[in-house]
Design a protein around this motif. Structure first.
Motif, mmCIF file in Angstrom:
data_model
loop_
_atom_site.group_PDB
_atom_site.id
_atom_site.type_symbol
_atom_site.label_atom_id
_atom_site.label_comp_id
_atom_site.label_asym_id
_atom_site.label_seq_id
_atom_site.Cartn_x
_atom_site.Cartn_y
_atom_site.Cartn_z
ATOM 1 N N VAL A 137 18.777 -60.052 -6.950
ATOM 2 C CA VAL A 137 19.284 -61.085 -7.862
ATOM 3 C C VAL A 137 19.245 -60.586 -9.300
ATOM 4 O O VAL A 137 20.190 -60.815 -10.077
ATOM 5 C CB VAL A 137 18.473 -62.391 -7.697
ATOM 6 N N GLU A 138 18.204 -59.892 -9.684
ATOM 7 C CA GLU A 138 18.116 -59.404 -11.063
ATOM 8 C C GLU A 138 19.200 -58.374 -11.356
ATOM 9 O O GLU A 138 19.773 -58.360 -12.450
ATOM 10 C CB GLU A 138 16.728 -58.833 -11.330
ATOM 11 N N SER B 98 8.626 -59.196 -11.541
ATOM 12 C CA SER B 98 9.804 -58.316 -11.515
ATOM 13 C C SER B 98 9.386 -56.873 -11.271
ATOM 14 O O SER B 98 10.041 -56.139 -10.510
ATOM 15 C CB SER B 98 10.565 -58.413 -12.837
ATOM 16 N N ARG C 273 16.465 -66.699 -9.844
ATOM 17 C CA ARG C 273 15.483 -65.710 -10.314
ATOM 18 C C ARG C 273 14.147 -66.380 -10.612
ATOM 19 O O ARG C 273 13.085 -65.869 -10.234
ATOM 20 C CB ARG C 273 16.011 -64.998 -11.557
ATOM 21 N N GLU C 274 14.170 -67.538 -11.292
ATOM 22 C CA GLU C 274 12.926 -68.219 -11.635
ATOM 23 C C GLU C 274 12.166 -68.643 -10.378
ATOM 24 O O GLU C 274 10.932 -68.524 -10.310
ATOM 25 C CB GLU C 274 13.212 -69.425 -12.523
ATOM 26 N N LEU D 244 14.538 -60.989 -5.071
ATOM 27 C CA LEU D 244 14.321 -60.909 -6.515
ATOM 28 C C LEU D 244 14.912 -59.620 -7.072
ATOM 29 O O LEU D 244 15.584 -59.632 -8.113
ATOM 30 C CB LEU D 244 12.826 -60.991 -6.829
#
Length: 620
Positions: free
Chosen positions: A538-539, A332, A566-567, A535
């Motif tokens: 999406v976060e 992240s 996310r994963e 990523l």
């Protein structure tokens, strides 16, 4: 053997990603600084008291200046100033601070006021005198309307009397001590002439010799500041007389009327000119924060591969990076660091491209928001990276502690972040398109969470939602007395408006991602950047999924799918974490000075007198 790049050898994935982060001309813009910090004078010393580290910072400043072909050229080039901050920041935050003050705030302001050819700048270009900048006052910050330091014109002597009338008017935090050598400063003061107040102007004033402050000037060191050991001081003036040419201004020498004339808007224009170097300074603060975040993240990624821990239930030992609890936060952080770097470049390029006043004002607004957003995100990344490296990252020799505290300075320098957000919120509040939460033309079509364009629309909608809430709160606030209720209306709207500014920053960063990805050819580099881009988006969407669901912009199934998406993206980014960190182009000499960045980090703690250096029999 290193194969030289030619027209027939395409750039590697790492090289392409470096170009994304630092720009297509990164070798030209950044190569000098990469080489400089690799040389012995800039290698990390062992220990040292704060005073010794401060002395080292000024010694390095002179070495740096000697390596330049022209200090004036550096001061006039915002890109070069940003590159200086990006590379020196992780090496020596104190050096970065005094270099930024000398080249940007001091020399840059002299150049902006047309001093080339009209003043002898050789002392400052050769560093016989170091420059500093005195604007902020203890009780007033940079509030020009309340500034109390005065420069009263003495007609008989044809000069000015600088005076500090009370404790609140002392200049706050400039590096004005004799540490590092003789210094001169640009002093912001209220010009008083013939009984009239002609607004805040700048005066070029010698402050110290090599040993002490000059007569009429009082300098006192402030208490130790967290982070780098810069000689921040309180500075005051006791009826100090300076010659008339100390005043920076458009008039020719001896043309008193031209210097003092204040027509409509002149005071504000002159003050804005006086502090015009704040915008390049904010660009530099963004670059410094992004560079420091890249450095700490690169160290954390390397350490995660070197640090081995016991496997579960008798399994072989594994590097700590094998655990999702370790590599997840760093993945992240990697997406955020790329976003910070891209937004920093986007803001700088927008500002450089504007020539008209309106466009420059809008671009400066993006610079302000970017500075606040990037330095806040840098704090998060640096703290997370430090934590992933455990107790060893708390030791100064591993390079992170100075950056953990140093980023706090960037958050406050060149404008407190919350103040920058508040100004942007006020400017954007009613500039936002009225007519509903999502704007009249926002695309409402359902989309796929794997589609960056759909994610981009969601990010734009988050911005719309928060500004719509802010406008609604303004309209619900009574306005019987417009002046009396102005603060009440702002207080009612400021919470959601600041969230709107935050959403604007995320949206700008996402757009910078999209532009960078589109510029890459098909291949691994584009794939890696696309994973980071998704990523990042999406976060942010997940954090705002409730609002998006309530407005029908996300379905319930899509909200459920965000966690799985996310994963999957974290796993994809983590797989290539070392390659992504290598794209930061940090010199190996820099990383070698931070033990935990290398596989032999434990050797830094070896005891040469330990019994394990004896024969095996003695060791037992």
């Amino acid at each position: 053997m290193t194969v030289p790049l030619t027209d027939t050898v395409p750039p590697s994935t790492v090289e392409q990603l470096t170009g994304v982060l630092l720009g297509p001309e990164f070798r030209h813009e950044h190569g000098f600084w990469q080489r400089l910090i690799s040389t012995e004078p800039f290698r990390r010393p062992a220990g040292g008291t704060p005073e010794e580290r401060l002395e080292l910072a000024y010694d390095r400043l002179r070495i740096l200046n000697h390596c330049l072909d022209s200090g004036a050229r550096l001061a006039s080039d915002p890109r070069a100033l940003a590159a200086l901050h990006a590379w020196l920041g992780p090496v020596d935050p104190a050096l970065t601070t005094v270099a930024g003050i000398h080249y940007n705030l001091f020399l840059g302001t002299l150049l902006d006021h047309g001093c080339v050819g009209r003043r002898d700048l050789s002392d400052y270009l050769t560093m016989r005198r170091i420059g500093t900048y005195l604007c902020t006052e203890v009780a007033h910050g940079n509030n020009a309307a309340a500034m109390e330091t005065t420069a009263t014109y003495d007609r008989e002597r044809d000069g000015f009397v600088l005076h500090t009338p009370n404790a609140g008017a002392q200049k706050f935090m400039p590096n004005t001590s004799p540490a590092g050598g003789a210094k001169s400063g640009l002093v912001a003061a209220r010009l008083v002439a013939d009984g009239g107040d002609h607004g805040v102007r700048l005066f070029l004033v010698p402050l110290t010799d090599d040993v002490r402050p000059l007569p009429g000037i009082r300098v006192r060191r402030l208490p130790a500041r967290m982070g780098s050991p810069v000689d921040h001081c309180l500075t005051s003036f006791d009826r100090l007389f300076v010659e008339r040419d100390a005043l920076l201004g458009p008039g020719e020498p001896g043309d008193v009327q031209a210097e003092f004339r204040t027509g409509p808007g002149d005071r504000r224009r002159r003050f804005l000119t006086s502090i015009g170097r704040v915008t390049p300074g904010r660009i530099s603060m963004s670059a410094c924060a992004a560079g420091s975040a890249r450095a700490t993240l690169a160290v954390a990624v390397r350490y995660g591969g070197h640090r081995v821990i016991s496997g579960t239930r008798g399994a072989p030992p594994v590097p700590v990076e094998a655990h999702r609890t370790h590599h997840g936060p760093l993945a992240s952080a990697m997406a955020t660091v790329f976003a910070m770097s891209l937004l920093s470049r986007r803001a700088q390029e927008r500002w450089e491209a504007c020539t008209d006043e309106v466009g420059r004002s809008e671009a400066a607004g993006l610079v302000d928001v970017a500075k606040a957003w990037i330095t806040w995100r840098a704090r998060e990344v640096i703290v997370e990276s430090r934590e992933r490296c455990g107790a060893q990252a708390l030791l100064e020799n591993n390079g992170m502690t100075e950056l953990v505290t140093g980023v706090e300075g960037a958050i406050t320098a060149e404008g407190d972040n919350i103040a920058l957000y508040a100004k942007a919120a006020a400017d954007m509040l009613f500039a936002a398109v009225p007519g509903g939460d999502d704007g009249p033309d926002r695309d409402q079509r359902p989309g796929d969470l794997a589609d960056p364009r759909f994610l981009g629309r969601l990010l734009a909608s988050v911005q719309d939602i928060w500004f719509a809430r802010a406008r609604e709160r303004v309209l619900r606030t009574p306005d019987a007395d417009a002046d009396a209720d102005a603060l009440g209306r702002w207080n009612a709207a400021s919470g959601p408006a600041l969230r709107g500014v935050e959403a604007y920053a995320y949206r700008q960063a996402a757009e910078a991602y999209a532009e960078a990805r589109a510029a890459l050819p098909e291949g691994a580099a584009r794939d890696r950047l696309g994973e980071l881009e998704r990523l990042f988006a999406v976060e942010w969407v997940a954090r705002n999924s409730g609002d998006l669901l309530a407005r029908g912009l996300l379905s319930g199934d899509q909200v459920d799918a965000l966690a799985e998406s996310r994963e999957e993206l974290i796993a994809a980014v983590a797989t290539h974490a070392r390659e992504l960190a290598d794209s930061f182009a940090l010199p190996e000499e820099l990383l070698a000075d931070w033990p935990i960045a290398g596989p032999g980090y434990a050797d830094a703690y070896d005891d040469p007198r330990g019994r394990w250096h004896d024969s095996p029999a003695n060791a037992r």
